[in-house]
Scaffold this motif. Structure first.
Motif, PDB file in Angstrom:
ATOM      1  N   THR A 155      56.402  35.983  22.641  1.00 25.50           N
ATOM      2  CA  THR A 155      57.735  35.379  22.661  1.00 25.50           C
ATOM      3  C   THR A 155      58.028  34.769  24.021  1.00 25.50           C
ATOM      4  N   ALA A 156      57.458  35.357  25.072  1.00 27.98           N
ATOM      5  CA  ALA A 156      57.635  34.819  26.425  1.00 27.98           C
ATOM      6  C   ALA A 156      56.839  33.532  26.642  1.00 27.98           C
ATOM      7  N   GLY A 157      55.965  33.195  25.710  1.00 27.92           N
ATOM      8  CA  GLY A 157      55.225  31.944  25.811  1.00 27.92           C
ATOM      9  C   GLY A 157      53.796  32.083  26.283  1.00 27.92           C
ATOM     10  N   PHE A 158      53.306  33.329  26.393  1.00 30.19           N
ATOM     11  CA  PHE A 158      51.929  33.565  26.826  1.00 30.19           C
ATOM     12  C   PHE A 158      51.047  33.910  25.632  1.00 30.19           C
ATOM     13  N   ARG A 159      49.744  33.771  25.823  1.00 34.50           N
ATOM     14  CA  ARG A 159      48.777  34.156  24.795  1.00 34.50           C
ATOM     15  C   ARG A 159      47.931  35.310  25.333  1.00 34.50           C
ATOM     16  N   PRO A 160      48.243  36.553  24.937  1.00 35.47           N
ATOM     17  CA  PRO A 160      47.450  37.690  25.413  1.00 35.47           C
ATOM     18  C   PRO A 160      46.092  37.728  24.723  1.00 35.47           C
ATOM     19  N   VAL A 161      45.144  38.364  25.363  1.00 36.12           N
ATOM     20  CA  VAL A 161      43.826  38.534  24.759  1.00 36.12           C
ATOM     21  C   VAL A 161      43.742  39.942  24.166  1.00 36.12           C
ATOM     22  N   THR A 162      43.092  40.040  23.019  1.00 31.52           N
ATOM     23  CA  THR A 162      42.906  41.333  22.363  1.00 31.52           C
ATOM     24  C   THR A 162      41.571  41.900  22.822  1.00 31.52           C
ATOM     25  N   VAL A 163      41.625  42.738  23.826  1.00 32.49           N
ATOM     26  CA  VAL A 163      40.411  43.257  24.457  1.00 32.49           C
ATOM     27  C   VAL A 163      40.245  44.750  24.223  1.00 32.49           C
ATOM     28  N   LEU A 164      41.352  45.491  24.278  1.00 30.37           N
ATOM     29  CA  LEU A 164      41.280  46.950  24.200  1.00 30.37           C
ATOM     30  C   LEU A 164      41.679  47.477  22.828  1.00 30.37           C
ATOM     31  N   THR A 165      41.157  48.626  22.489  1.00 32.71           N
ATOM     32  CA  THR A 165      41.553  49.344  21.284  1.00 32.71           C
ATOM     33  C   THR A 165      41.682  50.820  21.613  1.00 32.71           C
ATOM     34  N   ARG A 186      42.870  60.403  28.619  1.00 39.45           N
ATOM     35  CA  ARG A 186      41.547  60.359  29.222  1.00 39.45           C
ATOM     36  C   ARG A 186      40.520  59.826  28.216  1.00 39.45           C
ATOM     37  N   ASP A 187      39.901  58.707  28.555  1.00 37.25           N
ATOM     38  CA  ASP A 187      38.895  58.059  27.694  1.00 37.25           C
ATOM     39  C   ASP A 187      39.452  57.697  26.320  1.00 37.25           C
ATOM     40  N   ALA A 188      40.759  57.396  26.263  1.00 31.64           N
ATOM     41  CA  ALA A 188      41.404  57.095  24.980  1.00 31.64           C
ATOM     42  C   ALA A 188      41.296  55.631  24.597  1.00 31.64           C
ATOM     43  N   MET A 189      40.852  54.774  25.506  1.00 28.03           N
ATOM     44  CA  MET A 189      40.741  53.349  25.212  1.00 28.03           C
ATOM     45  C   MET A 189      39.329  52.860  25.476  1.00 28.03           C
ATOM     46  N   ARG A 190      38.969  51.804  24.773  1.00 30.90           N
ATOM     47  CA  ARG A 190      37.676  51.164  25.001  1.00 30.90           C
ATOM     48  C   ARG A 190      37.813  49.683  24.666  1.00 30.90           C
ATOM     49  N   VAL A 191      36.872  48.900  25.132  1.00 26.14           N
ATOM     50  CA  VAL A 191      36.914  47.467  24.843  1.00 26.14           C
ATOM     51  C   VAL A 191      36.454  47.230  23.412  1.00 26.14           C
ATOM     52  N   ARG A 192      36.932  46.147  22.841  1.00 27.99           N
ATOM     53  CA  ARG A 192      36.591  45.812  21.460  1.00 27.99           C
ATOM     54  C   ARG A 192      35.271  45.043  21.403  1.00 27.99           C
ATOM     55  N   HIS A 193      34.240  45.623  21.984  1.00 22.91           N
ATOM     56  CA  HIS A 193      32.909  45.022  21.997  1.00 22.91           C
ATOM     57  C   HIS A 193      31.891  46.134  21.825  1.00 22.91           C
ATOM     58  N   ALA A 197      25.632  46.409  28.037  1.00 20.95           N
ATOM     59  CA  ALA A 197      25.865  45.696  29.287  1.00 20.95           C
ATOM     60  C   ALA A 197      27.324  45.281  29.386  1.00 20.95           C
ATOM     61  N   ALA A 198      27.820  45.126  30.612  1.00 23.67           N
ATOM     62  CA  ALA A 198      29.232  44.834  30.857  1.00 23.67           C
ATOM     63  C   ALA A 198      29.673  43.545  30.159  1.00 23.67           C
ATOM     64  N   PRO A 199      30.400  43.649  29.032  1.00 20.89           N
ATOM     65  CA  PRO A 199      30.781  42.449  28.287  1.00 20.89           C
ATOM     66  C   PRO A 199      31.906  41.647  28.944  1.00 20.89           C
ATOM     67  N   LEU A 200      32.641  42.267  29.885  1.00 21.89           N
ATOM     68  CA  LEU A 200      33.770  41.586  30.526  1.00 21.89           C
ATOM     69  C   LEU A 200      33.446  41.146  31.956  1.00 21.89           C
ATOM     70  N   LEU A 201      32.191  41.170  32.315  1.00 25.13           N
ATOM     71  CA  LEU A 201      31.794  40.833  33.676  1.00 25.13           C
ATOM     72  C   LEU A 201      32.301  39.431  34.049  1.00 25.13           C
ATOM     73  N   GLY A 202      32.986  39.349  35.192  1.00 27.15           N
ATOM     74  CA  GLY A 202      33.499  38.073  35.666  1.00 27.15           C
ATOM     75  C   GLY A 202      34.890  37.733  35.185  1.00 27.15           C
ATOM     76  N   ARG A 203      35.464  38.547  34.306  1.00 28.10           N
ATOM     77  CA  ARG A 203      36.811  38.275  33.790  1.00 28.10           C
ATOM     78  C   ARG A 203      37.846  39.104  34.557  1.00 28.10           C
ATOM     79  N   ARG A 204      38.983  38.480  34.853  1.00 32.35           N
ATOM     80  CA  ARG A 204      40.031  39.111  35.657  1.00 32.35           C
ATOM     81  C   ARG A 204      41.294  39.229  34.814  1.00 32.35           C
ATOM     82  N   PHE A 205      41.933  40.406  34.873  1.00 38.06           N
ATOM     83  CA  PHE A 205      43.027  40.694  33.958  1.00 38.06           C
ATOM     84  C   PHE A 205      44.296  41.148  34.671  1.00 38.06           C
TER      85      PHE A 205
END
Length: 256
Positions: A155-165, A186-193, A197-205
C-alpha cells in the motif's frame, strides 16, 4: 508550485469522496471508535510518522515510525486483528517514512554517490537494496486472510520480495516474555530456497516488520538472511514498544 496545487486539489477531492462514503457506508474510526472514516482527522495526526532509531543486539539499525501506544496501538490492533484493512492506507504512509529513512541511513557515502543519494522519487528503492518482509505464520495467515506487513508495504507503494518462510512449530510472540521470544524464534525462519550454497549471495536487504518489541523477530529474520549469504543493512518497522525497547536515538544521528 503547480505540483503543490495539484496535490492539494487531489487531497480535497479525496476528502470529499471519503465524506460522501462515510454517509452512505458509515464506519467507526479504528483509532478512537467514533463514527467517521478508517482513521478520523484527529487520529491521523496521532499516526503521523515521527521516526526514531534503535539498534538490534548485533548493531543493525532499526527505524520505527510510531510509538506503539494510545491511538497508534488501537489502530494497529484493529488493522491486524479485527480485519480493518481500510486502515492500511493511513498506516502505510508512516511505514513508508520508516522504510525511506532506513534506506537513506543505510547507504554509505560510496553508495549514495553511485545512486544519486537517498531514495528516488516515486517510492523507488535505491539500487541494490531489497525489502524483505518478516513472514507471517500459517495460523496467522489463515486467521486473517491477509499478511499485514506485506499489505502495508504494498500500500505504501513498494514491492517486497518473498524470501523468508516460517518453519513449523513457531507460536505467537505477543504473549511471550523476552527470553521466551528468543527461544521461540531460534532457527524459526529460513529462506525459500533449497539448502546448499548461499542463494542470496550479493543481495542486500532492509527487513520490514510491523512492531518492534524486543528485537527477537527482526534478529531471527536477519540471521536467516545472513545464513543464506544475504546482507541486512537495516530494518524498518511501523511502530515500536517504548516500554520494552528503551530510548531512541535521533534520525539525524543515524544519517551522520
Amino acid at each position: 508550485m503547480r505540483d503543490l496545487l495539484t496535490g492539494a486539489v487531489r487531497e480535497a477531492v479525496r476528502d470529499a469522496v471519503l465524506d460522501a462514503a462515510a454517509v452512505l457506508l458509515p464506519v467507526d474510526c479504528a483509532g478512537c471508535g467514533r463514527p467517521d472514516r478508517a482513521l478520523c482527522p484527529a487520529c491521523r495526526v496521532q499516526c503521523t510518522a515521527d521516526p526514531v532509531l534503535r539498534r538490534l543486539a548485533d548493531g543493525t539499525p532499526v527505524v520505527s515510525a510510531l510509538r506503539y501506544e494510545g491511538v497508534v496501538r488501537r489502530a494497529i490492533l484493529a488493522f491486524k486483528e479485527e480485519g480493518r484493512t481500510d486502515a492500511a492506507r493511513p498506516l502505510a504512509r508512516s511505514i513508508c517514512v520508516a522504510i525511506e529513512e532506513a534506506a537513506a541511513g543505510a547507504l554509505s557515502a560510496e553508495d549514495a554517490g553511485a545512486t544519486g543519494g537517498g531514495t528516488a522519487a516515486g517510492l523507488a528503492m535505491p539500487a541494490r537494496l531489497e525489502l524483505c518482509t518478516v513472514p507471517a505464520t500459517r495460523a496467522g495467515r489463515r486467521r486473517r486472510g491477509y499478511r499485514p506487513v506485506d499489505l502495508l508495504v504494498r500500500t505504501a507503494g513498494f514491492r517486497p520480495v518473498t524470501v523468508l518462510t516460517v518453519v513449523a512449530g513457531m507460536v505467537q510472540q505477543k504473549a511471550l516474555g523476552r527470553e521466551e521470544r528468543d527461544s521461540n524464534l531460534r532457527d524459526a525462519m529460513r529462506v525459500r530456497h533449497p539448502p546448499g550454497a548461499a542463494p542470496l549471495l550479493g543481495r542486500r536487504f532492509i527487513v520490514v516488520d510491523d512492531i518492534l518489541t524486543t528485537g527477537a523477530t527482526l534478529g531471527e529474520a536477519a540471521r536467516a538472511l545472513h545464513a543464506a549469504g544475504g546482507e541486512v543493512v537495516a530494518c524498518a518497522t511501523l511502530a515500536f514498544t517504548p516500554r520494552l525497547f528503551g530510548r531512541a536515538a535521533s534520525i539525524p544521528g543515524f544519517r551522520a
